[in-house]
Design an enzyme around this catalytic site. Structure first.
Site, PDB file in Angstrom:
ATOM      1  CB  CYS A   1      -0.954   0.102   0.917  1.00  0.00           C
ATOM      2  SG  CYS A   1      -1.975   0.895   1.045  1.00  0.00           S
TER       3      CYS A   1
ATOM      4  CG  HIS B   1      -3.092  -3.222   3.505  1.00  0.00           C
ATOM      5  ND1 HIS B   1      -3.095  -3.280   4.075  1.00  0.00           N
ATOM      6  CD2 HIS B   1      -4.487  -2.618   2.391  1.00  0.00           C
ATOM      7  CE1 HIS B   1      -2.579  -1.961   4.076  1.00  0.00           C
ATOM      8  NE2 HIS B   1      -4.258  -1.644   3.153  1.00  0.00           N
TER       9      HIS B   1
ATOM     10  CD  GLU C   1      -1.683  -6.602   5.589  1.00  0.00           C
ATOM     11  OE1 GLU C   1      -1.575  -5.046   5.943  1.00  0.00           O
ATOM     12  OE2 GLU C   1      -0.593  -7.281   4.168  1.00  0.00           O
TER      13      GLU C   1
END
Length: 331
Positions: free
Chosen positions: A79, A167, A169
């Protein structure tokens, strides 16, 4: 010796999740703030740049010198991290027409790129940004897009440098863990041989080497963080660890004695100090929550300091706390 990953934190709410996903791959990682990076970069095998609530276009953009990392070590920007790599290496980041937040699908994927090995077109990812990469650096190529984000991911040619504007994660990025695995294991060639047991053993040895036969004082709260610290210290130095558990009168009914019994059952050298009346008297007629917090904090320090002085010859003060507290304390 385990191979380490450095996560540079730019204040993202998801930074801790990046670390968790990396460790789930049996790879050790450390989080350090971008503005207080006092580490040996040579001791890390790869680097990940986190997201951020800031914009790379802003005068308040968070800056970090990548000259000793970019082109030297495998680098993944997430990001803000991806936008930072692009914007300050000849690319262009602009404001999005609308904030891109929520689920999206990768409509185009370069399956020849190792970052997306094993992924299929259409895989779901999670977006959370208000800027977007309009132009890539001259030596970069787009390796993934969504219907709304042309440069959802890019790589820099002849460098192990990658950027992703989503993202990986978070849970909503279905193949996010695979992307991290591809970057860390397949691209960075890191061996996935780290385990919590290995961390525990290494930490105990480090404590023994550092503390030796000195006495250590540790304040216990009854929570997980200070208890884990106490157990590790106890395994390292035994009875030279002196724990203090203070009853501030705000625990649940019978909790003080119950927790104290559990600590003693663990074999810890712990002293229970019941100062509930002292705390309650100080809080009498204090109504403001912030003022109550200050009163409790000062009272705890006074009680702890008094008890600590009764322990002769102690040279070390230990503290068990969560990772975000450590990061905030040094950033």
């Amino acid at each position: 010796m385990e191979e380490k990953v450095l996560i540079i934190d730019f204040g993202s709410q998801y930074t801790q999740l990046i670390a968790r996903r990396v460790r789930e791959l049996f790879i050790y990682c450390e989080i350090h703030p971008y503005n207080n990076l006092k580490v040996d970069l040579n001791s890390f095998k790869a680097v990940i740049l986190s997201g951020s609530p800031f914009s790379v276009r802003s005068e308040d953009a968070l800056h970090f010198d990548l000259s000793k990392i970019k082109g030297v070590k495998p680098l993944l920007g997430v990001c803000y991290g991806a936008q930072y790599i692009a914007h300050f290496n000849g690319g262009k980041v602009i404001a999005s027409n609308k904030r891109e937040y929520g689920r999206a699908n990768l409509s185009e994927i370069d399956n020849t790129d190792p970052l997306f090995k094993g992924l299929k077109t259409g895989t779901q990812v999670w977006m959370s940004h208000s800027d977007t990469i309009e132009d890539l650096p001259l030596n970069a190529k787009c390796i993934a897009s969504t219907n709304d984000v042309k440069n959802a991911s890019f790589s820099i040619i002849d460098e192990l440098v990658y950027g992703i504007q989503f993202h990986p994660e978070v849970y909503h990025s279905v193949d996010g863990k695979q992307i991290l695995k591809n970057f860390l294991i397949n691209i960075s060639n890191i061996k996935p041989n780290w385990t919590p047991d290995l961390f525990s053993t290494k930490t105990i040895l480090q404590i023994k080497k550092t503390v030796g036969s000195d006495k250590v004082i540790l304040g216990l709260s009854g929570g997980v963080d200070s208890t884990v610290a106490a157990v590790l210290l106890h395994k390292a130095i035994g009875s030279n660890l002196h724990c203090i558990f203070v009853n501030n009168g705000l625990l649940r009914k019978n909790e003080f004695q119950s927790v104290l019994n559990q600590y003693e059952g663990m074999g810890l050298n712990v002293k229970g100090v019941n100062e509930s009346k002292y705390f309650i008297d100080l809080l009498l007629n204090v109504k403001d929550p912030e003022e109550k917090r200050k009163v409790i904090g000062k009272a705890f320090i006074d009680v702890f300091d008094k008890e600590a002085k009764l322990i002769n010859g102690a040279k070390w003060l230990a503290q068990g706390t969560i990772y975000p507290d450590v990061i905030e304390s040094i950033s």
